[in-house]
Design a protein around this motif. Structure first.
Motif, PDB file in Angstrom:
ATOM      1  N   PRO A 136     104.779  36.023 -32.057  1.00  0.00           N
ATOM      2  CA  PRO A 136     105.070  34.855 -31.212  1.00  0.00           C
ATOM      3  C   PRO A 136     105.171  33.587 -32.056  1.00  0.00           C
ATOM      4  O   PRO A 136     104.495  33.455 -33.078  1.00  0.00           O
ATOM      5  N   THR A 137     106.012  32.669 -31.611  1.00  0.00           N
ATOM      6  CA  THR A 137     106.136  31.383 -32.292  1.00  0.00           C
ATOM      7  C   THR A 137     104.958  30.496 -31.888  1.00  0.00           C
ATOM      8  O   THR A 137     104.757  30.233 -30.698  1.00  0.00           O
ATOM      9  N   PRO A 138     104.167  30.022 -32.846  1.00  0.00           N
ATOM     10  CA  PRO A 138     102.981  29.227 -32.505  1.00  0.00           C
ATOM     11  C   PRO A 138     103.306  27.757 -32.283  1.00  0.00           C
ATOM     12  O   PRO A 138     102.848  26.879 -33.018  1.00  0.00           O
ATOM     13  N   ASN A 139     104.104  27.498 -31.248  1.00  0.00           N
ATOM     14  CA  ASN A 139     104.400  26.110 -30.874  1.00  0.00           C
ATOM     15  C   ASN A 139     103.843  25.787 -29.500  1.00  0.00           C
ATOM     16  O   ASN A 139     104.146  24.747 -28.922  1.00  0.00           O
ATOM     17  N   GLY A 140     103.052  26.686 -28.951  1.00  0.00           N
ATOM     18  CA  GLY A 140     102.451  26.518 -27.634  1.00  0.00           C
ATOM     19  C   GLY A 140     101.726  27.797 -27.268  1.00  0.00           C
ATOM     20  O   GLY A 140     101.791  28.799 -27.992  1.00  0.00           O
ATOM     21  N   GLY A 141     101.016  27.779 -26.141  1.00  0.00           N
ATOM     22  CA  GLY A 141     100.276  28.958 -25.711  1.00  0.00           C
ATOM     23  C   GLY A 141     101.177  30.036 -25.130  1.00  0.00           C
ATOM     24  O   GLY A 141     102.380  29.843 -24.963  1.00  0.00           O
ATOM     25  N   LEU A 142     100.569  31.181 -24.822  1.00  0.00           N
ATOM     26  CA  LEU A 142     101.306  32.295 -24.221  1.00  0.00           C
ATOM     27  C   LEU A 142     101.223  32.207 -22.703  1.00  0.00           C
ATOM     28  O   LEU A 142     100.155  31.965 -22.134  1.00  0.00           O
ATOM     29  N   GLY A 193     102.127  22.625 -40.356  1.00  0.00           N
ATOM     30  CA  GLY A 193     101.015  23.510 -40.692  1.00  0.00           C
ATOM     31  C   GLY A 193      99.882  23.413 -39.692  1.00  0.00           C
ATOM     32  O   GLY A 193      99.248  24.419 -39.348  1.00  0.00           O
ATOM     33  N   ALA A 194      99.621  22.193 -39.210  1.00  0.00           N
ATOM     34  CA  ALA A 194      98.545  22.001 -38.233  1.00  0.00           C
ATOM     35  C   ALA A 194      98.901  22.653 -36.907  1.00  0.00           C
ATOM     36  O   ALA A 194      98.051  23.268 -36.241  1.00  0.00           O
ATOM     37  N   VAL A 195     100.181  22.527 -36.500  1.00  0.00           N
ATOM     38  CA  VAL A 195     100.630  23.161 -35.258  1.00  0.00           C
ATOM     39  C   VAL A 195     100.526  24.676 -35.382  1.00  0.00           C
ATOM     40  O   VAL A 195     100.021  25.362 -34.484  1.00  0.00           O
ATOM     41  N   ALA A 196     101.021  25.231 -36.500  1.00  0.00           N
ATOM     42  CA  ALA A 196     101.000  26.678 -36.696  1.00  0.00           C
ATOM     43  C   ALA A 196      99.580  27.227 -36.650  1.00  0.00           C
ATOM     44  O   ALA A 196      99.323  28.284 -36.064  1.00  0.00           O
ATOM     45  N   LYS A 197      98.635  26.518 -37.269  1.00  0.00           N
ATOM     46  CA  LYS A 197      97.242  26.986 -37.295  1.00  0.00           C
ATOM     47  C   LYS A 197      96.605  26.923 -35.920  1.00  0.00           C
ATOM     48  O   LYS A 197      96.048  27.921 -35.425  1.00  0.00           O
ATOM     49  N   ALA A 198      96.694  25.767 -35.266  1.00  0.00           N
ATOM     50  CA  ALA A 198      96.011  25.593 -33.984  1.00  0.00           C
ATOM     51  C   ALA A 198      96.626  26.477 -32.901  1.00  0.00           C
ATOM     52  O   ALA A 198      95.917  27.202 -32.191  1.00  0.00           O
ATOM     53  N   GLU A 199      97.945  26.413 -32.773  1.00  0.00           N
ATOM     54  CA  GLU A 199      98.589  27.199 -31.721  1.00  0.00           C
ATOM     55  C   GLU A 199      98.536  28.696 -32.041  1.00  0.00           C
ATOM     56  O   GLU A 199      98.422  29.530 -31.144  1.00  0.00           O
ATOM     57  N   GLY A 200      98.619  29.040 -33.329  1.00  0.00           N
ATOM     58  CA  GLY A 200      98.524  30.446 -33.713  1.00  0.00           C
ATOM     59  C   GLY A 200      97.172  31.033 -33.372  1.00  0.00           C
ATOM     60  O   GLY A 200      97.073  32.174 -32.892  1.00  0.00           O
ATOM     61  N   ASP A 201      96.102  30.284 -33.625  1.00  0.00           N
ATOM     62  CA  ASP A 201      94.757  30.757 -33.267  1.00  0.00           C
ATOM     63  C   ASP A 201      94.665  30.993 -31.762  1.00  0.00           C
ATOM     64  O   ASP A 201      94.045  31.968 -31.305  1.00  0.00           O
ATOM     65  N   THR A 202      95.274  30.099 -30.989  1.00  0.00           N
ATOM     66  CA  THR A 202      95.253  30.251 -29.530  1.00  0.00           C
ATOM     67  C   THR A 202      96.022  31.493 -29.097  1.00  0.00           C
ATOM     68  O   THR A 202      95.575  32.246 -28.213  1.00  0.00           O
ATOM     69  N   VAL A 203      97.177  31.723 -29.702  1.00  0.00           N
ATOM     70  CA  VAL A 203      97.993  32.896 -29.371  1.00  0.00           C
ATOM     71  C   VAL A 203      97.210  34.180 -29.622  1.00  0.00           C
ATOM     72  O   VAL A 203      97.170  35.084 -28.776  1.00  0.00           O
ATOM     73  N   ILE A 204      96.582  34.289 -30.782  1.00  0.00           N
ATOM     74  CA  ILE A 204      95.831  35.499 -31.124  1.00  0.00           C
ATOM     75  C   ILE A 204      94.649  35.683 -30.175  1.00  0.00           C
ATOM     76  O   ILE A 204      94.353  36.801 -29.739  1.00  0.00           O
ATOM     77  N   ALA A 205      93.974  34.593 -29.825  1.00  0.00           N
ATOM     78  CA  ALA A 205      92.852  34.687 -28.888  1.00  0.00           C
ATOM     79  C   ALA A 205      93.325  35.175 -27.520  1.00  0.00           C
ATOM     80  O   ALA A 205      92.639  35.969 -26.857  1.00  0.00           O
ATOM     81  N   THR A 206      94.498  34.729 -27.084  1.00  0.00           N
ATOM     82  CA  THR A 206      95.028  35.167 -25.795  1.00  0.00           C
ATOM     83  C   THR A 206      95.369  36.650 -25.824  1.00  0.00           C
ATOM     84  O   THR A 206      95.076  37.388 -24.868  1.00  0.00           O
TER      85      THR A 206
END
Length: 657
Positions: A136-142, A193-206
């Motif tokens: 998934p693209t980490p630019n927002g939640g799932l 980089g900040a967007v990729a890290k924060a949103e990516g962590d959220t995606v994986i948690a979801t």
């Protein structure tokens, strides 16, 4: 007297060879077979296919290899070969002369059914499997639209394979270097980089909250070695003569001083007129260059685009068109993807730009970074190679959205050919269309979404997974409403399974918490046991990538629960008749066996409930699927699940526990 002569001028093209009618029942009444003359041209291969008929080739002239399943043998004039029903076969003519045959075929249903019995689905599933999903693209939640596509369906397959004792691994990650991450950062006034890290962590948690297990996660922005590995693979690509440096006019925003590509470009597809971003149209799946869009504007500021010349490395995709055709002949592709790729190949593949004028991604120097989709393809190949080196060869199945078809079924294979990594390509592509909300596509930017985290918090992962699998957009666009999304636990399978399982509390009282052994059998018992084994085989057949259907799986699983509840309802009175005590033992043993079967078959769909049932039956590990179901040990102690299941059943019905 009826006669026919071999006549090349009378032949038509079918099965990727020349065919001419010979004799059949339309020529001779009562003739129990059909027949054709056939000719496979020199240096060609006939279509790989199967029939329910038996078939026999009689070779007239030439030499060629006949392939049947995993067997292959060369045949020449005067030789005969028999092909069994449902056996996939092809003729590979590598000689300089045509391979001429007579094909005789006949229908014999008992033989066809017997051939099916020799091909049980579970034996066709690989011993080791890698199941990939596009990161998934980490630019927002799932949202539910994301989950409904590849992610939960792929997890369903991985769990099913593991329950059969297969080595199955789930591979995904986050697509950190996408232009959508860079554009989101610009719009938010922060760094990609900040967007990729924060949103990516959220995606994986979801994903984890949805019980989607990920065995390998590719997170490029957080991997300090990623750029070097991908550049090393890219260096192999650029040695191809199909890669050249060229200058082309490129969409450009003078206000933002931005090269407009992918997420930075917004306009309308020149083919289907749907709203589209640069480089791909999600609606029709066709690639484009951003400058080809009509009404093109900069997504950041809305300025109408101009163009400017830019130099970059370009890949001539058409140079690999025939190799791509050959690869796709041997791989399974979903019908919608196959139709798109064949159309693109027939029209001629466009050249593809490998470097983008941007500072986000794997740097290529001189103000350019590797195209995000090329980066993604090489990341896929890097992960597949690493998995192969660590665990050995595996069959790769790729679940993907239809909008990604071009990148995964065209760009990925061609980059693999150029880099010499074709051995790590998917053997099967399983696509999905889109889940719409209130008749429109889910949209993160417009807030037109039901967020996955909210749905899971409200209904639990089982209910969310079940609802999405039942309504999976397989081969079609499916719909969900805000109202239905708020009542996911009302699914009939979800409620029916909880109600049926809650009834085991009464059985535990009858049995004293011990599972009885079988006694005397009735015809009804025999047929219920037969049903348990037959429905398992039917569900196994829906797990093959070539016939994969989450929707069909859920529907069959629901019918199993209905059948089990009916068995209890009709058999319970017998258990109260003293003279039928021996039959009652068999009836109760079958009920507990049905719970075991349910746990194993439901684990890919509702893993939390299935594991709970498996545990209270006293079984260890995760649920295990059996080819022919064995009964629980006589006297086994079961921990009654009644309180938890009754609570869940009442909650699903909207009652107070």
């Amino acid at each position: 007297m009826i006669s026919r002569s071999f006549d090349r001028s009378a032949m038509s093209w079918s099965y990727e060879m020349h065919l001419q009618p010979l004799l059949s029942a339309t020529d001779i009444e009562g003739l129990p077979f059909g027949s054709v003359f056939g000719s496979v041209p020199a240096h060609s291969v006939s279509k790989r296919h199967a029939h329910h008929d038996g078939e026999m080739f009689i070779v007239l002239a030439g030499k060629a290899v006949v392939v049947l399943g995993d067997e292959e043998r060369e045949f020449g004039p005067g030789e005969v070969v028999h092909l069994s029903p449902f056996g996939f076969h092809e003729i590979r003519n590598e000689s300089d002369e045509p391979f001429d045959i007579v094909s005789v075929y006949w229908e014999h249903i008992p033989s066809a059914v017997a051939a099916l019995d020799k091909l049980p689905p579970h034996e066709q599933l690989p011993a080791r499997a890698l199941v990939f999903c596009p990161p998934p693209t980490p630019n927002g939640g799932l949202h539910l639209g994301h989950l409904s596509g590849p992610y939960v369906r792929a997890d369903m397959l991985v769990r099913a394979l593991r329950s059969m004792g297969r080595d199955a691994r789930y591979v995904t990650g986050t697509d950190d270097h996408q232009s959508y991450v860079a554009s989101a950062a610009r719009l938010r006034g922060t760094e990609p980089g900040a967007v990729a890290k924060a949103e990516g962590d959220t995606v994986i948690a979801t994903l984890r909250a949805a019980e989607v297990g990920c065995d390998r996660l590719t997170r490029p922005a957080g991997d300090p070695e990623h750029a070097d590995r991908i550049r090393a693979l890219f260096d192999r690509v650029v040695t191809s003569p199909a890669v050249t440096e060229q200058e082309h006019p490129t969409a450009y925003c003078p206000t933002c001083d931005l090269s407009l590509h992918q997420a930075f470009a917004r306009g309308f597809c020149a083919h289907c007129e749907a709203s589209s971003d640069g480089e791909i149209c999600e609606a029709c799946g066709r690639p484009n260059e951003a400058r080809e869009l009509t009404g093109l504007k900069c997504r950041i500021c809305g300025t109408p685009a101009t163009t400017r010349p830019e130099r970059a490395l370009w890949l001539d995709l058409n140079a690999y068109a025939e190799q791509l055709r050959e690869y796709l002949r041997g791989a399974y592709t979903s019908p919608d993807l196959q139709a798109l790729v064949e159309r693109l190949l027939d029209e001629g593949l466009p050249p593809y730009r490998l470097g983008r004028t941007t500072d986000w991604g794997v740097s290529l120097g001189e103000g350019q970074a590797l195209d995000a989709w090329a980066d993604l393809a090489l990341t896929f190949l890097d992960a597949a190679r690493a998995e192969s080196e660590q665990g050995g060869p595996a069959k790769i199945t790729l679940f993907l959205g239809y909008d990604n078809s071009f990148y995964y079924a065209v760009l990925l294979p061609i980059l693999a050919f150029a880099a010499g990594l074709a051995d790590h390509l998917p053997a099967a592509f399983v696509t999905n269309q889109f889940l719409h909300l209130e008749g429109e596509k889910f949209s993160t930017s417009r807030g037109h979404a039901v967020w996955a985290d909210d749905a899971i918090a409200a209904a639990g992962p089982d209910a969310v997974r079940l609802a999405l699998l039942r309504n999976a957009p397989e081969g079609r666009v499916t719909q969900v409403s805000h109202e239905s999304a708020g009542h996911l636990a009302q699914d009939p399978l979800y409620r029916g399974a909880h109600a049926w399982l809650a009834g085991f509390a009464a059985l535990d009282e009858e049995c004293g918490g011990k599972v009885p052994g079988t006694g005397a059998w009735t015809d009804a018992h025999r047929e219920f046991y037969r049903h348990l084994n037959l429905i398992t085989r039917q569900l196994d057949g829906l797990l093959l990538p070539e016939s994969f259907s989450a929707r069909g799986y859920v529907q069959l699983l629901e019918s199993f629960v209905v059948r089990a509840a009916e068995f209890r309802a009709t058999d319970t009175p017998m258990r109260r008749v003293g003279s039928l005590a021996e039959e009652a033992r068999t009836s109760l043993a079958l009920e507990y066996l049905a719970a075991k079967v349910f746990a194993a078959l439901a684990w890919p769909v509702t893993p939390v409930l299935a594991q709970q049932v498996w545990d209270w039956l006293g079984l260890t590990g995760h649920p295990v699927r059996e080819t022919d179901w064995s009964f629980l040990p006589t006297g086994a102690t079961c921990l009654a699940p009644a309180p938890e299941l009754a609570t869940a059943t009442q909650a699903a019905a909207g009652e107070r526990p």
